[in-house]
Design an enzyme around this catalytic site. Structure first.
Site, PDB file in Angstrom:
ATOM      1  N   ASP A   1       0.847  -1.201   0.000  1.00  0.00           N
ATOM      2  CA  ASP A   1       0.000   0.000   0.000  1.00  0.00           C
ATOM      3  C   ASP A   1       0.881   1.248   0.000  1.00  0.00           C
ATOM      4  O   ASP A   1       0.380   2.373  -0.070  1.00  0.00           O
ATOM      5  CB  ASP A   1      -1.015  -0.010   1.146  1.00  0.00           C
ATOM      6  CG  ASP A   1      -0.380  -0.119   2.508  1.00  0.00           C
ATOM      7  OD1 ASP A   1       0.863  -0.222   2.594  1.00  0.00           O
ATOM      8  OD2 ASP A   1      -1.126  -0.095   3.516  1.00  0.00           O
ATOM      9  N   SER A   2       2.215   1.034   0.005  1.00  0.00           N
ATOM     10  CA  SER A   2       3.160   2.135  -0.242  1.00  0.00           C
ATOM     11  C   SER A   2       2.940   2.701  -1.650  1.00  0.00           C
ATOM     12  O   SER A   2       3.487   3.754  -1.985  1.00  0.00           O
ATOM     13  CB  SER A   2       4.607   1.663  -0.073  1.00  0.00           C
ATOM     14  OG  SER A   2       4.842   0.475  -0.806  1.00  0.00           O
TER      15      SER A   2
ATOM     16  N   ASP B   1      -1.153  -6.083  -0.292  1.00  0.00           N
ATOM     17  CA  ASP B   1      -1.564  -5.450   0.973  1.00  0.00           C
ATOM     18  C   ASP B   1      -3.066  -5.228   0.993  1.00  0.00           C
ATOM     19  O   ASP B   1      -3.636  -4.751  -0.003  1.00  0.00           O
ATOM     20  CB  ASP B   1      -0.892  -4.079   1.121  1.00  0.00           C
ATOM     21  CG  ASP B   1       0.365  -4.130   1.966  1.00  0.00           C
ATOM     22  OD1 ASP B   1       0.528  -5.071   2.761  1.00  0.00           O
ATOM     23  OD2 ASP B   1       1.191  -3.201   1.821  1.00  0.00           O
TER      24      ASP B   1
ATOM     25  N   LYS C   1      -1.507  -9.359   2.791  1.00  0.00           N
ATOM     26  CA  LYS C   1      -0.786  -8.918   3.995  1.00  0.00           C
ATOM     27  C   LYS C   1      -1.655  -7.927   4.762  1.00  0.00           C
ATOM     28  O   LYS C   1      -2.264  -7.042   4.155  1.00  0.00           O
ATOM     29  CB  LYS C   1       0.555  -8.283   3.619  1.00  0.00           C
ATOM     30  CG  LYS C   1       1.313  -7.731   4.831  1.00  0.00           C
ATOM     31  CD  LYS C   1       2.769  -7.449   4.540  1.00  0.00           C
ATOM     32  CE  LYS C   1       3.034  -6.145   3.836  1.00  0.00           C
ATOM     33  NZ  LYS C   1       2.586  -4.938   4.559  1.00  0.00           N
TER      34      LYS C   1
ATOM     35  N   GLU D   1      -1.815  -5.504   8.509  1.00  0.00           N
ATOM     36  CA  GLU D   1      -1.025  -4.934   9.595  1.00  0.00           C
ATOM     37  C   GLU D   1      -1.725  -5.150  10.935  1.00  0.00           C
ATOM     38  O   GLU D   1      -2.918  -4.879  11.060  1.00  0.00           O
ATOM     39  CB  GLU D   1      -0.823  -3.427   9.372  1.00  0.00           C
ATOM     40  CG  GLU D   1      -0.010  -3.107   8.123  1.00  0.00           C
ATOM     41  CD  GLU D   1       0.240  -1.617   7.939  1.00  0.00           C
ATOM     42  OE1 GLU D   1      -0.135  -0.812   8.819  1.00  0.00           O
ATOM     43  OE2 GLU D   1       0.808  -1.261   6.888  1.00  0.00           O
TER      44      GLU D   1
ATOM     45  N   GLU E   1       8.800  -4.396  10.732  1.00  0.00           N
ATOM     46  CA  GLU E   1       9.306  -3.119  10.198  1.00  0.00           C
ATOM     47  C   GLU E   1       9.869  -2.240  11.305  1.00  0.00           C
ATOM     48  O   GLU E   1       9.213  -1.995  12.328  1.00  0.00           O
ATOM     49  CB  GLU E   1       8.155  -2.388   9.457  1.00  0.00           C
ATOM     50  CG  GLU E   1       8.613  -1.072   8.850  1.00  0.00           C
ATOM     51  CD  GLU E   1       7.653  -0.503   7.812  1.00  0.00           C
ATOM     52  OE1 GLU E   1       6.671  -1.185   7.441  1.00  0.00           O
ATOM     53  OE2 GLU E   1       7.901   0.644   7.375  1.00  0.00           O
TER      54      GLU E   1
HETATM   55  O1  KIV Z   1       3.519  -1.144   1.694  1.00  0.00           O
HETATM   56  C1  KIV Z   1       4.680  -1.565   1.723  1.00  0.00           C
HETATM   57  O2  KIV Z   1       5.502  -1.287   0.826  1.00  0.00           O
HETATM   58  C2  KIV Z   1       5.068  -2.415   2.836  1.00  0.00           C
HETATM   59  C3  KIV Z   1       6.524  -2.712   2.983  1.00  0.00           C
HETATM   60  C4  KIV Z   1       7.225  -1.543   3.523  1.00  0.00           C
HETATM   61  C5  KIV Z   1       6.749  -3.922   3.816  1.00  0.00           C
HETATM   62  O3  KIV Z   1       4.255  -2.823   3.592  1.00  0.00           O
END
Ligand code: KIV
Length: 272
Positions: free
Chosen positions: A53-54, A92, A122, A124, A191
């Site tokens: 989600d980056s 994510d 994924k 969080e 992280e």
């Molecule tokens: O969103 C992302 O890029 C991440 C990584 C930093 C692990 O969750």
């Protein structure tokens, strides 16, 4: 497919990642958000590709990961999946798509899997979301956990500083890692936490631990645009830059502008 240092060219599975931890083989993970980059990342031998989600930061220019939507994550994930042959593709779940309750979480999880055709998701968090994690796993969807600095909670933390330096937060993180592993997650991203804590979790928990800013672990993940040096302004201590694409691209584009303006491009050979 070429692949640097790829011993096993078969499609990577969650089972294969477990074997890699057991055999002491390190896992290389990177983000990707589009077809072209995913093809390059996969061809270079990365084991796990994360549609992070980056994307909210590096693709859309938002200050945080919070604004990105399920629809936008599906768009990025579909593009990545089309470019990948070998790597395990993890998407994510964005902020707001799984925090309300397990029912909303599983609905969004199934939608992402059905539409994006990725291999895993994924999420969080630890104990707070464990019922949702269990429900998603019970539907047969592999889940990767994410603990430590969890960017979707940036407004609660108030800073991107290292997490779990204090004993209480460190103990909660270890407890959460055990909970996620016992629930059946196939891996956990840790992280920005102290290296000694990462080392402890790697030792105590059987599933692969993937670090980012957490020192040595069973594997490492970085944001693609950061490790390629596309983003000049971002240089935390943990980041190793493998290229200076910002300079390379700026020089190339600047040369193009100059060639167009001078009339040098196109030349005799570059026309029909
Ligand atoms: O969103 C992302 O890029 C991440 C990584 C930093 C692990 O969750």
């Amino acid at each position: 497919m070429a692949g640097y240092l790829v011993e096993d060219t078969r499609k990577v599975t969650t089972h294969r990642l477990t074997e890699m931890k057991q055999q002491g083989k390190k896992i290389a993970m990177l983000t990707a958000y589009d077809y072209t980059m995913a093809q390059i990342v996969d061809g270079a031998g990365v084991d796990v590709i994360l549609i992070g989600d980056s994307a909210s930061n590096v693709m859309a220019g938002n200050a945080t990961t919070l604004p990105i939507t399920v629809d936008q994550m599906i768009y990025h994930a579909k593009s990545v999946v089309r470019g990948v042959q070998r790597a395990l593709v993890v998407c994510d779940m964005p902020f707001g798509s799984y925090q309300v309750n397990a029912s909303e979480g599983i609905t969004n999880a199934i939608r992402i899997m059905k539409e994006a055709h990725c291999d895993a998701l994924k999420l969080e968090g630890g104990e707070e979301i464990i019922e949702t994690v269990r429900t998603i796993l019970a539907a047969g969807i592999p889940v990767c956990g994410h603990l430590g600095l969890t960017p979707q909670s940036i407004n609660k933390f108030g800073t991107y500083a290292v997490r779990a330096r204090e004993e209480a937060e460190a103990e909660k993180l270890v407890h959460d890692a055990h909970l996620l592993a016992e629930a059946g997650c196939f891996a956990i991203v840790l992280e920005k936490i102290p290296a000694a804590l990462t080392e402890r979790v790697c030792r105590e928990v059987e599933i692969p631990i993937i670090g980012i800013g957490g020192g040595p672990a069973d594997g490492q993940v970085l944001v693609l645009h950061d490790m390629l040096g596309m983003n000049k302004g971002f240089s935390p201590k943990f980041l190793r830059r493998y290229a200076d694409l910002n300079t390379i691209m700026t020089d190339a584009i600047g040369q193009y502008v100059s060639d167009v303006k001078s009339g040098d491009f196109p030349n005799e050979q570059e026309k029909y």
